[in-house]
Write a protein that holds these residues in place. Sequence first.
Motif, mmCIF file in Angstrom:
data_model
loop_
_atom_site.group_PDB
_atom_site.id
_atom_site.type_symbol
_atom_site.label_atom_id
_atom_site.label_comp_id
_atom_site.label_asym_id
_atom_site.label_seq_id
_atom_site.Cartn_x
_atom_site.Cartn_y
_atom_site.Cartn_z
ATOM 1 N N ASN A 28 0.843 -1.186 0.000
ATOM 2 C CA ASN A 28 0.000 0.000 0.000
ATOM 3 C C ASN A 28 0.885 1.245 0.000
ATOM 4 O O ASN A 28 0.877 2.023 0.937
ATOM 5 C CB ASN A 28 -0.920 -0.015 1.228
ATOM 6 N N LYS A 30 0.953 4.136 -1.662
ATOM 7 C CA LYS A 30 0.424 5.503 -1.691
ATOM 8 C C LYS A 30 0.063 6.001 -0.295
ATOM 9 O O LYS A 30 0.442 7.094 0.102
ATOM 10 C CB LYS A 30 -0.799 5.569 -2.596
ATOM 11 N N GLN A 31 -0.668 5.211 0.484
ATOM 12 C CA GLN A 31 -1.055 5.638 1.827
ATOM 13 C C GLN A 31 0.125 5.568 2.795
ATOM 14 O O GLN A 31 0.251 6.389 3.691
ATOM 15 C CB GLN A 31 -2.193 4.782 2.359
ATOM 16 N N HIS A 37 0.672 9.177 8.450
ATOM 17 C CA HIS A 37 0.636 7.723 8.661
ATOM 18 C C HIS A 37 1.917 7.258 9.357
ATOM 19 O O HIS A 37 1.873 6.458 10.288
ATOM 20 C CB HIS A 37 0.469 7.023 7.305
#
Length: 73
Positions: A28, A30-31, A37
């Motif tokens: 994942n 992109k996130q 994050h």
Amino acid sequence: MNKNSFKLFSQLGLTLTLLLHIVELATNLKQSLALTHLVFEWLPLYLVWGTMLVISYQQWQTTKKKKPPLGIS
């Protein structure tokens, strides 16, 4: 928990956290590259495991420098 177990546990925890982070980046991307994050999810984990690792190495260094007690002669 004795010092060797603590050192092993902290090394294992830091390694597993790093592996999980790499897997998350691979699945994942992109996130996972978002700064929020990283700061709110991964940074606290790295700080805790890193602190435990530093504490274990400091304990190991202090016990390594101590001389064994003298025997009764």
